[in-house]
Design a protein around this motif. Structure first.
Motif, PDB file in Angstrom:
ATOM      1  N   HIS A  99      12.238  20.337 -30.809  1.00 34.61           N
ATOM      2  CA  HIS A  99      12.632  19.898 -29.479  1.00 34.61           C
ATOM      3  C   HIS A  99      13.684  20.884 -28.975  1.00 34.61           C
ATOM      4  O   HIS A  99      14.400  21.496 -29.760  1.00 34.61           O
ATOM      5  N   VAL A 113      13.135  19.469 -23.566  1.00 34.68           N
ATOM      6  CA  VAL A 113      11.692  19.498 -23.847  1.00 34.68           C
ATOM      7  C   VAL A 113      11.455  18.873 -25.212  1.00 34.68           C
ATOM      8  O   VAL A 113      12.102  19.240 -26.199  1.00 34.68           O
ATOM      9  N   ASP A 114      10.529  17.931 -25.266  1.00 29.45           N
ATOM     10  CA  ASP A 114      10.212  17.214 -26.501  1.00 29.45           C
ATOM     11  C   ASP A 114       8.878  17.669 -27.074  1.00 29.45           C
ATOM     12  O   ASP A 114       8.030  18.228 -26.360  1.00 29.45           O
ATOM     13  N   ASN A 115       8.714  17.394 -28.367  1.00 27.73           N
ATOM     14  CA  ASN A 115       7.408  17.536 -29.033  1.00 27.73           C
ATOM     15  C   ASN A 115       6.758  18.896 -28.813  1.00 27.73           C
ATOM     16  O   ASN A 115       5.570  18.996 -28.492  1.00 27.73           O
ATOM     17  N   VAL A 116       7.541  19.937 -29.014  1.00 23.23           N
ATOM     18  CA  VAL A 116       6.997  21.300 -28.927  1.00 23.23           C
ATOM     19  C   VAL A 116       6.344  21.630 -30.261  1.00 23.23           C
ATOM     20  O   VAL A 116       7.009  21.623 -31.304  1.00 23.23           O
ATOM     21  N   VAL A 147       1.452  27.892 -28.383  1.00 27.14           N
ATOM     22  CA  VAL A 147       2.077  26.603 -28.085  1.00 27.14           C
ATOM     23  C   VAL A 147       0.971  25.565 -27.892  1.00 27.14           C
ATOM     24  O   VAL A 147       0.193  25.630 -26.938  1.00 27.14           O
ATOM     25  N   SER A 149       1.501  22.124 -27.744  1.00 29.65           N
ATOM     26  CA  SER A 149       1.891  21.016 -26.875  1.00 29.65           C
ATOM     27  C   SER A 149       3.380  21.070 -26.585  1.00 29.65           C
ATOM     28  O   SER A 149       4.158  21.657 -27.342  1.00 29.65           O
ATOM     29  N   ASP A 150       3.766  20.470 -25.494  1.00 28.54           N
ATOM     30  CA  ASP A 150       5.170  20.251 -25.137  1.00 28.54           C
ATOM     31  C   ASP A 150       5.189  19.207 -24.031  1.00 28.54           C
ATOM     32  O   ASP A 150       4.193  19.024 -23.317  1.00 28.54           O
ATOM     33  N   GLU A 151       6.314  18.513 -23.885  1.00 28.87           N
ATOM     34  CA  GLU A 151       6.403  17.495 -22.844  1.00 28.87           C
ATOM     35  C   GLU A 151       7.851  17.337 -22.388  1.00 28.87           C
ATOM     36  O   GLU A 151       8.784  17.577 -23.160  1.00 28.87           O
TER      37      GLU A 151
END
Length: 230
Positions: A99, A113-116, A147, A149-151
């Motif tokens: 993160h 940014v979470d869940n990278v 990459v 994923s990211d959210e």
């Protein structure tokens, strides 16, 4: 979580060692193929290098000045092919999760940014020094940080950000380490890589770009585990 993953990798290495012990006679210290099961520490070393778009005024207002990703420990598999006793080509496989936290500005300490999730796809050409049971080596090669994923975090969602995107990009890695022979094709493997990679972090509010920054992603990646050559 890091301790759990490190323990899992260590147990996995022991399991592979035990599974192969019955066929240890097939190991060959001078074989063409080597497989490694490693516990790997990904030690983040990044920062913002440029602001490309600040439509939301987050940087201008001093809310965000820099960011930092957390460190992580993951299990890794490496596959290496020896063209000669001293020259080889190696690739690694792992997925590392992070993160990104705001490290300076009025929002310092908050997650942005979470869940990278990243695959640091790496291919290195290596040269091994022939020093008997201990074989140090150096290597260099391209690295593609993919990459997956990211959210956006809850914080940035609260100011209108609906989506984030970290770009996948090509960089380079330098490598050094050593394989210490244990017998029957097995060895203890110690490895360190330094990466130089960049990424663009884009924050969207609907279809509009609210913030876009350029980052360096220059982690140290250090590994230790068991290798089997045949």
């Amino acid at each position: 979580m890091n301790k759990l993953m490190l323990t899992t990798a260590a147990l996995g290495a022991l399991a592979v060692s035990g599974a192969l012990s019955g066929t240890a006679h097939a190991g060959d210290a001078e074989g063409r193929l080597q497989i490694k099961l490693l516990a790997t520490g990904v030690l983040a070393d990044g920062k913002v290098t440029a602001v490309k778009n600040d439509s939301a005024g987050l940087v201008a207002a001093g809310a965000v000045k820099d960011t930092k990703a957390n460190d992580n420990v993951v299990p890794t598999v490496a596959i290496e092919y020896f063209f000669t006793p001293n020259v080889s080509l190696e690739t690694i496989c792992c997925v590392t999760a992070h993160h990104v936290t705001i490290s300076s500005g009025s929002l310092a300490g908050k997650v942005a940014v979470d869940n990278v999730k990243i695959i640091p796809a790496t291919l290195t050409a290596k040269y091994h020094l022939p020093l008997g049971a201990i074989k140090p080596y150096v290597g260099v090669g391209p690295a593609l940080f993919i990459v997956l994923s990211d959210e956006p975090s809850a914080l940035v969602r609260s100011v209108g950000v609906t989506r984030t995107h970290l770009s996948s990009e090509l960089g380079v890695a330098l490598q050094a380490g050593a394989d210490v022979a244990l017998g029957n094709g097995y060895s203890l493997s110690l490895d360190a890589k330094k990466y130089w990679v960049r990424t663009d972090a884009t924050f969207y509010a609907g279809s509009a770009t609210a913030l876009k920054t350029r980052h360096k992603l220059d982690p140290w990646v250090v590994s230790g585990g068991i290798a089997y050559r045949f």
